[in-house]
Design a protein around this motif. Structure first.
Motif, PDB file in Angstrom:
ATOM      1  N   ILE A 143      -5.266   9.244  -5.431  1.00 41.50           N
ATOM      2  CA  ILE A 143      -6.049   8.973  -4.229  1.00 41.50           C
ATOM      3  C   ILE A 143      -5.327   9.531  -3.004  1.00 41.50           C
ATOM      4  CG2 ILE A 143      -6.985   7.164  -2.733  1.00 41.50           C
ATOM      5  CD1 ILE A 143      -7.240   5.430  -5.296  1.00 41.50           C
ATOM      6  N   LEU A 144      -6.065  10.230  -2.161  1.00 38.79           N
ATOM      7  CA  LEU A 144      -5.555  10.711  -0.874  1.00 38.79           C
ATOM      8  C   LEU A 144      -6.587  10.350   0.186  1.00 38.79           C
ATOM      9  CD1 LEU A 144      -3.469  12.241   0.827  1.00 38.79           C
ATOM     10  CD2 LEU A 144      -4.724  14.352   0.316  1.00 38.79           C
ATOM     11  N   ASP A 145      -6.333   9.276   0.904  1.00 36.81           N
ATOM     12  CA  ASP A 145      -7.289   8.828   1.919  1.00 36.81           C
ATOM     13  C   ASP A 145      -6.658   8.839   3.303  1.00 36.81           C
ATOM     14  OD1 ASP A 145      -5.599   6.646   1.874  1.00 36.81           O
ATOM     15  OD2 ASP A 145      -7.049   5.256   1.018  1.00 36.81           O
ATOM     16  N   ARG A 146      -7.426   8.401   4.278  1.00 34.15           N
ATOM     17  CA  ARG A 146      -6.979   8.419   5.673  1.00 34.15           C
ATOM     18  C   ARG A 146      -5.657   7.667   5.848  1.00 34.15           C
ATOM     19  NH1 ARG A 146      -9.870   8.938  10.539  1.00 34.15           N
ATOM     20  NH2 ARG A 146     -11.828   8.901   9.379  1.00 34.15           N
ATOM     21  N   ARG A 147      -5.532   6.512   5.223  1.00 28.72           N
ATOM     22  CA  ARG A 147      -4.327   5.694   5.388  1.00 28.72           C
ATOM     23  C   ARG A 147      -3.087   6.407   4.854  1.00 28.72           C
ATOM     24  NH1 ARG A 147      -3.828  -0.747   4.170  1.00 28.72           N
ATOM     25  NH2 ARG A 147      -1.586  -0.902   3.897  1.00 28.72           N
ATOM     26  N   ILE A 148      -3.197   7.010   3.680  1.00 25.81           N
ATOM     27  CA  ILE A 148      -2.049   7.715   3.112  1.00 25.81           C
ATOM     28  C   ILE A 148      -1.688   8.921   3.977  1.00 25.81           C
ATOM     29  CG2 ILE A 148      -1.264   9.098   1.139  1.00 25.81           C
ATOM     30  CD1 ILE A 148      -2.691   7.121  -0.682  1.00 25.81           C
ATOM     31  N   ILE A 149      -2.682   9.628   4.483  1.00 23.65           N
ATOM     32  CA  ILE A 149      -2.408  10.773   5.357  1.00 23.65           C
ATOM     33  C   ILE A 149      -1.701  10.318   6.634  1.00 23.65           C
ATOM     34  CG2 ILE A 149      -3.509  12.521   6.830  1.00 23.65           C
ATOM     35  CD1 ILE A 149      -5.552  12.942   4.576  1.00 23.65           C
ATOM     36  N   GLU A 150      -2.109   9.188   7.210  1.00 25.44           N
ATOM     37  CA  GLU A 150      -1.445   8.666   8.403  1.00 25.44           C
ATOM     38  C   GLU A 150       0.020   8.346   8.118  1.00 25.44           C
ATOM     39  OE1 GLU A 150      -3.786   5.333   9.570  1.00 25.44           O
ATOM     40  OE2 GLU A 150      -5.355   6.547  10.530  1.00 25.44           O
ATOM     41  N   ILE A 151       0.294   7.796   6.940  1.00 29.20           N
ATOM     42  CA  ILE A 151       1.670   7.461   6.557  1.00 29.20           C
ATOM     43  C   ILE A 151       2.497   8.733   6.376  1.00 29.20           C
ATOM     44  CG2 ILE A 151       3.081   6.466   4.697  1.00 29.20           C
ATOM     45  CD1 ILE A 151       0.676   4.448   4.323  1.00 29.20           C
TER      46      ILE A 151
END
Length: 234
Positions: A143-151
């Motif tokens: 999974i690659l979502d907005r939250r992981i990208i922000e981190i």
């Protein structure tokens, strides 16, 4: 801060149990309401975890709905979910996923398929890929979502700093780079890629390095004064 500092915690991540609570009041869609009603089975609230998704992918209609519910418990932002559930788009998505099941997918094909469906982005597609058993460019999907990208962009973990150019929304090419990074890290450290992804999602916003004079030496600065005070009282 190094991701490898937390390998023990990563190894203990309860991956199959990773769940979200979904309320039926948040899920109404005229086109697919019969599927939604079947999933809730007269309940007002259900809990779905990763294990449930893996064990529902034999029925792709149900699998897509459950994955959307798990990924977006309050039905996400705007009309993207409703656009995906529109009959033509829903049928098209089911057909694409059927062709992906347990297959290796080319990144350019993935980009094209995502763009062919209104309301679909890589964040949503990565969840579907992860639980359908597909690979992209011979990489295990995650999974690659907005939250992981922000981190990632916050440069929390040293091992992910090569990914900081990734923005939201992103491309399949960047997705492959992310997969390569996490899968290589997992291979080198003898751990499971999905556990690494889950650790980043769960803890990435809430960890920071220990540094500077404010960090106590627990032996010299904490335990000894307490011991001295105790002896004084005696």
């Amino acid at each position: 801060m190094k991701l490898s500092e937390f390998l023990r915690t990563i190894e203990e991540m309860p991956l199959p149990n990773h769940s979200f609570i979904i309320k039926k009041e948040n899920w109404f869609n005229h086109d697919q309401q019969y599927l939604i009603d079947n999933i809730f089975n007269k309940a007002d609230t259900i809990t779905l975890n990763r294990y449930d998704l893996l064990n529902s992918n034999h029925s792709l209609d149900e699998f897509v709905l459950k994955t959307l519910m798990w990924g977006y418990p309050i039905k996400g932002r705007g009309n993207n979910i409703d656009n995906l559930l529109e009959p033509y788009n829903f049928k098209l998505l089911i057909g694409i996923l059927e062709s992906y099941r347990d297959k290796d997918i080319n990144a350019s094909k993935l980009d094209g398929d995502i763009k062919s469906i209104k309301g679909l982005g890589l964040s949503t597609m990565s969840k579907l890929l992860c639980f359908i058993g597909a690979r992209v460019e011979n990489q295990e999907t995650l999974i690659l979502d907005r939250r992981i990208i922000e981190i990632i962009k916050a440069k929390t973990f040293d091992e992910l700093k090569n990914l900081t150019s990734i923005t939201y929304p992103t491309s399949a090419k960047n997705y492959v780079k992310y997969l390569e990074t996490i899968n290589n890290f997992s291979k080198v450290n003898n751990t499971i890629s999905q556990k690494v992804e889950m650790f980043i999602f769960m803890f990435g916003r809430h960890l920071s390095p220990l540094k500077g004079e404010e960090v106590y030496d627990f032996e010299d600065e904490y335990e000894k004064p307490i011991e001295k005070t105790y002896k004084t009282l005696l």
